[in-house]
Design a protein around this motif. Sequence first.
Motif, PDB file in Angstrom:
ATOM      1  N   MET A 134       0.858  -1.178   0.000  1.00 20.77           N
ATOM      2  CA  MET A 134       0.000   0.000   0.000  1.00 20.77           C
ATOM      3  C   MET A 134       0.899   1.235   0.000  1.00 20.77           C
ATOM      4  O   MET A 134       1.829   1.340   0.808  1.00 20.77           O
ATOM      5  CB  MET A 134      -0.920   0.003   1.217  1.00 20.77           C
ATOM      6  N   ALA A 135       0.634   2.154  -0.918  1.00 24.33           N
ATOM      7  CA  ALA A 135       1.488   3.325  -1.095  1.00 24.33           C
ATOM      8  C   ALA A 135       0.746   4.591  -0.682  1.00 24.33           C
ATOM      9  O   ALA A 135      -0.418   4.791  -1.048  1.00 24.33           O
ATOM     10  CB  ALA A 135       1.930   3.440  -2.556  1.00 24.33           C
ATOM     11  N   TYR A 136       1.444   5.456   0.080  1.00 20.77           N
ATOM     12  CA  TYR A 136       0.855   6.708   0.562  1.00 20.77           C
ATOM     13  C   TYR A 136       1.848   7.849   0.312  1.00 20.77           C
ATOM     14  O   TYR A 136       2.621   8.225   1.195  1.00 20.77           O
ATOM     15  CB  TYR A 136       0.512   6.587   2.051  1.00 20.77           C
ATOM     16  N   PRO A 137       1.824   8.412  -0.904  1.00 24.99           N
ATOM     17  CA  PRO A 137       2.825   9.408  -1.296  1.00 24.99           C
ATOM     18  C   PRO A 137       2.429  10.853  -0.968  1.00 24.99           C
ATOM     19  O   PRO A 137       2.534  11.754  -1.800  1.00 24.99           O
ATOM     20  CB  PRO A 137       2.915   9.194  -2.813  1.00 24.99           C
ATOM     21  N   ARG A 138       1.929  11.105   0.232  1.00 25.88           N
ATOM     22  CA  ARG A 138       1.464  12.446   0.603  1.00 25.88           C
ATOM     23  C   ARG A 138       2.530  13.511   0.330  1.00 25.88           C
ATOM     24  O   ARG A 138       3.721  13.303   0.611  1.00 25.88           O
ATOM     25  CB  ARG A 138       1.061  12.496   2.071  1.00 25.88           C
ATOM     26  N   LYS A 139       2.074  14.645  -0.199  1.00 29.58           N
ATOM     27  CA  LYS A 139       2.966  15.765  -0.454  1.00 29.58           C
ATOM     28  C   LYS A 139       3.275  16.487   0.857  1.00 29.58           C
ATOM     29  O   LYS A 139       2.466  16.491   1.783  1.00 29.58           O
ATOM     30  CB  LYS A 139       2.326  16.717  -1.457  1.00 29.58           C
ATOM     31  N   LYS A 140       4.427  17.115   0.895  1.00 30.80           N
ATOM     32  CA  LYS A 140       4.835  17.804   2.118  1.00 30.80           C
ATOM     33  C   LYS A 140       4.066  19.113   2.257  1.00 30.80           C
ATOM     34  O   LYS A 140       4.064  19.951   1.355  1.00 30.80           O
ATOM     35  CB  LYS A 140       6.337  18.077   2.113  1.00 30.80           C
ATOM     36  N   SER A 141       3.415  19.287   3.399  1.00 32.14           N
ATOM     37  CA  SER A 141       2.667  20.501   3.683  1.00 32.14           C
ATOM     38  C   SER A 141       2.484  20.584   5.194  1.00 32.14           C
ATOM     39  O   SER A 141       2.799  19.635   5.935  1.00 32.14           O
ATOM     40  CB  SER A 141       1.296  20.480   3.003  1.00 32.14           C
ATOM     41  N   ARG A 142       1.962  21.703   5.645  1.00 32.01           N
ATOM     42  CA  ARG A 142       1.674  21.831   7.075  1.00 32.01           C
ATOM     43  C   ARG A 142       0.692  20.746   7.512  1.00 32.01           C
ATOM     44  O   ARG A 142       0.867  20.135   8.582  1.00 32.01           O
ATOM     45  CB  ARG A 142       1.103  23.223   7.350  1.00 32.01           C
ATOM     46  N   LEU A 143      -0.332  20.479   6.700  1.00 34.74           N
ATOM     47  CA  LEU A 143      -1.322  19.460   7.034  1.00 34.74           C
ATOM     48  C   LEU A 143      -0.679  18.092   7.192  1.00 34.74           C
ATOM     49  O   LEU A 143      -0.890  17.396   8.191  1.00 34.74           O
ATOM     50  CB  LEU A 143      -2.400  19.416   5.956  1.00 34.74           C
ATOM     51  N   THR A 144       0.102  17.669   6.203  1.00 38.28           N
ATOM     52  CA  THR A 144       0.646  16.310   6.229  1.00 38.28           C
ATOM     53  C   THR A 144       1.779  16.155   7.234  1.00 38.28           C
ATOM     54  O   THR A 144       2.056  15.040   7.682  1.00 38.28           O
ATOM     55  CB  THR A 144       1.128  15.885   4.831  1.00 38.28           C
ATOM     56  N   ASP A 145       2.436  17.250   7.606  1.00 38.00           N
ATOM     57  CA  ASP A 145       3.473  17.168   8.630  1.00 38.00           C
ATOM     58  C   ASP A 145       2.873  17.062  10.031  1.00 38.00           C
ATOM     59  O   ASP A 145       3.469  16.451  10.925  1.00 38.00           O
ATOM     60  CB  ASP A 145       4.400  18.389   8.561  1.00 38.00           C
ATOM     61  N   LEU A 146       1.683  17.655  10.245  1.00 38.52           N
ATOM     62  CA  LEU A 146       1.109  17.697  11.580  1.00 38.52           C
ATOM     63  C   LEU A 146       0.163  16.541  11.877  1.00 38.52           C
ATOM     64  O   LEU A 146       0.013  16.142  13.039  1.00 38.52           O
ATOM     65  CB  LEU A 146       0.343  19.009  11.784  1.00 38.52           C
ATOM     66  N   VAL A 147      -0.509  16.014  10.856  1.00 36.16           N
ATOM     67  CA  VAL A 147      -1.624  15.091  11.075  1.00 36.16           C
ATOM     68  C   VAL A 147      -1.260  13.672  10.656  1.00 36.16           C
ATOM     69  O   VAL A 147      -0.739  13.447   9.559  1.00 36.16           O
ATOM     70  CB  VAL A 147      -2.878  15.559  10.314  1.00 36.16           C
ATOM     71  N   THR A 148      -1.571  12.722  11.524  1.00 35.74           N
ATOM     72  CA  THR A 148      -1.354  11.315  11.195  1.00 35.74           C
ATOM     73  C   THR A 148      -2.584  10.750  10.492  1.00 35.74           C
ATOM     74  O   THR A 148      -3.701  10.887  10.992  1.00 35.74           O
ATOM     75  CB  THR A 148      -1.090  10.486  12.465  1.00 35.74           C
ATOM     76  N   PRO A 149      -2.408  10.101   9.340  1.00 37.20           N
ATOM     77  CA  PRO A 149      -3.550   9.492   8.647  1.00 37.20           C
ATOM     78  C   PRO A 149      -3.891   8.120   9.223  1.00 37.20           C
ATOM     79  O   PRO A 149      -3.084   7.502   9.923  1.00 37.20           O
ATOM     80  CB  PRO A 149      -3.042   9.360   7.202  1.00 37.20           C
ATOM     81  N   LEU A 150      -5.078   7.656   8.890  1.00 32.44           N
ATOM     82  CA  LEU A 150      -5.543   6.350   9.363  1.00 32.44           C
ATOM     83  C   LEU A 150      -5.120   5.217   8.435  1.00 32.44           C
ATOM     84  O   LEU A 150      -4.863   4.092   8.879  1.00 32.44           O
ATOM     85  CB  LEU A 150      -7.064   6.379   9.500  1.00 32.44           C
ATOM     86  N   LYS A 151      -5.061   5.500   7.145  1.00 33.31           N
ATOM     87  CA  LYS A 151      -4.891   4.426   6.158  1.00 33.31           C
ATOM     88  C   LYS A 151      -3.643   3.564   6.344  1.00 33.31           C
ATOM     89  O   LYS A 151      -3.716   2.330   6.184  1.00 33.31           O
ATOM     90  CB  LYS A 151      -4.913   5.019   4.743  1.00 33.31           C
ATOM     91  N   PRO A 152      -2.465   4.117   6.656  1.00 31.79           N
ATOM     92  CA  PRO A 152      -1.313   3.221   6.859  1.00 31.79           C
ATOM     93  C   PRO A 152      -1.527   2.217   7.986  1.00 31.79           C
ATOM     94  O   PRO A 152      -1.053   1.074   7.907  1.00 31.79           O
ATOM     95  CB  PRO A 152      -0.169   4.191   7.169  1.00 31.79           C
ATOM     96  N   LEU A 153      -2.252   2.622   9.033  1.00 29.27           N
ATOM     97  CA  LEU A 153      -2.532   1.691  10.127  1.00 29.27           C
ATOM     98  C   LEU A 153      -3.467   0.579   9.661  1.00 29.27           C
ATOM     99  O   LEU A 153      -3.286  -0.585  10.029  1.00 29.27           O
ATOM    100  CB  LEU A 153      -3.146   2.437  11.305  1.00 29.27           C
ATOM    101  N   GLU A 154      -4.481   0.940   8.870  1.00 31.73           N
ATOM    102  CA  GLU A 154      -5.372  -0.084   8.323  1.00 31.73           C
ATOM    103  C   GLU A 154      -4.583  -1.073   7.471  1.00 31.73           C
ATOM    104  O   GLU A 154      -4.824  -2.279   7.525  1.00 31.73           O
ATOM    105  CB  GLU A 154      -6.469   0.573   7.496  1.00 31.73           C
ATOM    106  N   ALA A 155      -3.653  -0.548   6.674  1.00 35.84           N
ATOM    107  CA  ALA A 155      -2.848  -1.420   5.810  1.00 35.84           C
ATOM    108  C   ALA A 155      -2.012  -2.391   6.641  1.00 35.84           C
ATOM    109  O   ALA A 155      -1.922  -3.585   6.332  1.00 35.84           O
ATOM    110  CB  ALA A 155      -1.957  -0.576   4.903  1.00 35.84           C
ATOM    111  N   MET A 156      -1.377  -1.895   7.700  1.00 35.75           N
ATOM    112  CA  MET A 156      -0.584  -2.767   8.562  1.00 35.75           C
ATOM    113  C   MET A 156      -1.466  -3.821   9.220  1.00 35.75           C
ATOM    114  O   MET A 156      -1.065  -4.987   9.345  1.00 35.75           O
ATOM    115  CB  MET A 156       0.133  -1.944   9.625  1.00 35.75           C
ATOM    116  N   ALA A 157      -2.660  -3.408   9.644  1.00 30.49           N
ATOM    117  CA  ALA A 157      -3.581  -4.362  10.259  1.00 30.49           C
ATOM    118  C   ALA A 157      -3.981  -5.453   9.281  1.00 30.49           C
ATOM    119  O   ALA A 157      -4.247  -6.587   9.683  1.00 30.49           O
ATOM    120  CB  ALA A 157      -4.825  -3.630  10.771  1.00 30.49           C
ATOM    121  N   GLN A 158      -4.026  -5.096   8.001  1.00 27.29           N
ATOM    122  CA  GLN A 158      -4.377  -6.061   6.969  1.00 27.29           C
ATOM    123  C   GLN A 158      -3.177  -6.897   6.510  1.00 27.29           C
ATOM    124  O   GLN A 158      -3.295  -7.706   5.591  1.00 27.29           O
ATOM    125  CB  GLN A 158      -4.955  -5.332   5.762  1.00 27.29           C
ATOM    126  N   GLY A 159      -2.020  -6.689   7.135  1.00 28.03           N
ATOM    127  CA  GLY A 159      -0.837  -7.469   6.783  1.00 28.03           C
ATOM    128  C   GLY A 159      -0.194  -7.039   5.486  1.00 28.03           C
ATOM    129  O   GLY A 159       0.420  -7.864   4.789  1.00 28.03           O
TER     130      GLY A 159
END
Length: 413
Positions: A298-323
């Motif tokens: 699963m790929a998450y290529p978020r661009k660098k910004s104030r939003l992406t530097d400060l906030v943790t997304p949910l999707k990478p955790l879901e991906a890890m949970a799915q193995g």
Amino acid sequence: MTRILHILDHSLPMHSGYTFRTRAIMKAQTALGLEVRGLTGPRHTQDGPPVEEADGLLFHRTTGRATGVAGLREWREIGRMAQAIDDLVADWRPDILHAHSPALCGQAALRVARRRGLPMVYEIRAFWEDAAVGNGTSRDSSLKYRLTRQLESHVVAQADAVVTICEGLRADLIARGNAPARITVMPNGVDLALFGQPLPRDGALARELGFEADGAACPVIGFIGSFYDYEGIDILIAAMELLVRYHPNARLLLVGGGPCEAALREQAARSPAASAIRFIGRVPHHEVDRYYALADIMAYPRKKSRLTDLVTPLKPLEAMAQGKLVAASDVGGHRELMTDGVTGKLFAPDSAEACAGALASLLAHREHWADWRAAGRHHVETSHDWAVNARRYLGVYQSLLVPGARIEVGAAA
């Protein structure tokens, strides 16, 4: 039994990362023995009754719509929501008001908390002014941005306790002059009871999508989520052109939709790797697991910004949970969730070359896949399982009750 009223922008049965976090919190708190309900504001736009049960949870609605010019409309929205909260407080008598961002919810809850003498928790999932910049509906130089930020700071200063989803948001609030002891981190998490059992790969679906070549499964890179510019899906599509030079059977699976979908489809159609890219569109939430099962990475290529530097997304955790293996851009929100080379692969943001290099590296080292998958799953189980993390709320709530009072929990605790 201690009663908690969650005050929300929107909720189930609408589907979003916001509503799924809410569901996880309320379900986990119910399992701990708390009695919980939710109340949504005028921005919950799905038709339904004024009191609605969704997935076993009870939600009250603020009826009607606020009108007027910008600013006046939001003030009226706060007033309408505050009246709905006050009516429910008079009837149900919760012990604590727990408002969730945006600040409109927090301000409405503050009015009632002060009027009724109730403690109020304010939980920030993201700074909505930065989210508006990230999705292209505002600018960080605008009056709206500054006013939203000021309202947020006001609610934080007035709340009895503050919760954020990550250290990035907490650090920003501390930099604004808020006492560190008032701010608790309640990290994003996964309800492993709902999302922790991966489905087997659907061979028929894989063949339908062209994910087999010469009778063998193709390596599949996946993205499942909303198509906003800050997610960097354009970078992922550009990376595929480079990746297929070395891994010609690699495929890209894109599930979801959003404002950038048309532009991304056009970009993919022009790409030399067009035949390796599959757009699925939006799918019902109960079908998402079928598509996770097709992906290796699963790929998450978020661009660098104030939003992406400060906030943790949910999707990478879901991906890890799915193995799944995880490749993600090296922005602050991802660094809080992942350890490079242990639970995933980080790469320089805003670079198709770096993204392609990270994907190629993962594909070239299959002998480590089992270890990386196990490490990711272990990380979710130990640090991001809602069944465990929800207990942190008990300490926050307990600190707000009158001296000598104890949180009352039922037999489920």
